[in-house]
Design an enzyme around this catalytic site. Sequence first.
Site, PDB file in Angstrom:
ATOM      1  N   ASP A  44       4.895-112.578 -16.544  1.00 28.58           N
ATOM      2  CA  ASP A  44       4.517-113.118 -17.849  1.00 28.58           C
ATOM      3  C   ASP A  44       5.452-112.624 -18.942  1.00 28.58           C
ATOM      4  OD1 ASP A  44       3.159-114.211 -19.994  1.00 28.58           O
ATOM      5  OD2 ASP A  44       1.535-112.735 -19.958  1.00 28.58           O
ATOM      6  N   ASP A  55       7.346-118.552 -22.967  1.00 25.41           N
ATOM      7  CA  ASP A  55       6.314-117.823 -22.231  1.00 25.41           C
ATOM      8  C   ASP A  55       6.124-118.386 -20.826  1.00 25.41           C
ATOM      9  OD1 ASP A  55       4.068-116.502 -21.352  1.00 25.41           O
ATOM     10  OD2 ASP A  55       2.822-116.982 -23.090  1.00 25.41           O
TER      11      ASP A  55
END
Length: 454
Positions: A64, A256
């Site tokens: 992430d 992201d």
Amino acid sequence: MSLKRRSPKSQTEEEWGKWAVAHRQKMASKYGTAESERRSTGTNLFFGSLAIGTPPVSYNVILDTGSSDLWVADSSCNSSCDGVATFNPNASTTFKTENTPFSISYGSGKASGFLGSDTVQMAGFSVSNQTFALCDTVSDGLLTSPVSGLLGLAFKSIASSGATPFWQALAENDAWDQPLMAFHLTRFLNNSQSQTLEFGGSLDLGFVNQSLYTGDIEYLDLATTESYWILPLTTLSTNGQSISIPSGSDSYAAIDTGTTLVGGPSEYLREFYAQIPGANPGTGNFQGYYTYPCDTTVDASMSFGGKTWPISEADFRLTQLSQNLCLGAFFDLTTGRSAPAWIVGDTFLVRPFLPRSSAALFDDDAQKNVYSVYRYDPPSVGFAELSSTALAMNSADTPVPSATIGSVAATVVATGGFSTFSNSGALPLYTPTLQLLLVLGGVLTVVVASGLCI
């Protein structure tokens, strides 16, 4: 390093509605608060392997770039961790407890525990005394096998633990040939042939894999001081019409890998969808999303101050809700004061795999999304067009890699210091290994899987 991915399951309109509500809640939790207790999420399905402890034990973690903490389920975790591989601190001779509480919240639950430190290895690199969280309390459904936790790949300034992230410890101590990491991600859409786990791409540490992209990498300086990987979104276009985004905070976009879609302020998305004939705001569970006729062509693109990057029409079409109605992958999102206004996830980053029946609907040239690079020094994000080699990996026939603990080629001490080791037969750090299937040479292969609840 090899990455895996869970294949998304076929869903009804009602199930997609529930997913849509949950997705917005998760994104609001991740980016919608400025509280001291940081929140996060991992709506994405990509994960890869790392190893913790002495002797090293392998765990699957979500990767992430929108958060900065490493946490895994502890061996004393509650029943919510049943079936999940957990870390036993008593089994590692190098583990040290820090007796500091840790807590992180998600739209779908919470994980809490305490901080410790140990040796962490990934893709041939090792950091000793790496601080991470051992979570002994996890909300029901937050973790599902084979995923044991999450590895944050953003900067230290947003880490709940206050610890230097694994990747940053390597980059700032010159462990890598180049101070950067790069993702090639795949996606499986409406593919009845996909399995529960699929090949998901690769994460390259310390080098760029020139076989995976074509042309030059366009590097763009970060718009703010190091926190998230934030770029200025300058132009958003669809069907030949550009929506101008004002400079400043309204343009800030976090890149992201832990987010599925693209979220942004409602005023700009209204203007964007107004250029798509027949598009309308969603209602009920689809509030904040937009629907449009499935036979309508959507030619979307984004620019961050340089080249204009097209978005695959297959990726923009999140799903087909009915015979004639499709759901768009851009949605309304209100973020907190300290968070960027835009969140750019896998709709932009990945290249979809399509079954032949769907591939005929889309032009192949329009399906090429990006190879993304995250550079520590100078702080920047780079994009390049995927190569034919990378596109050839978007197949349900690509083998799913298994977790492998490779030889350590470089070690960093979290408190500072760097040393290298000579390993018999070890490959140079910049060399990819066996189609990115082994955790060696700075390459992590991604795997895809279904049912991740983070």
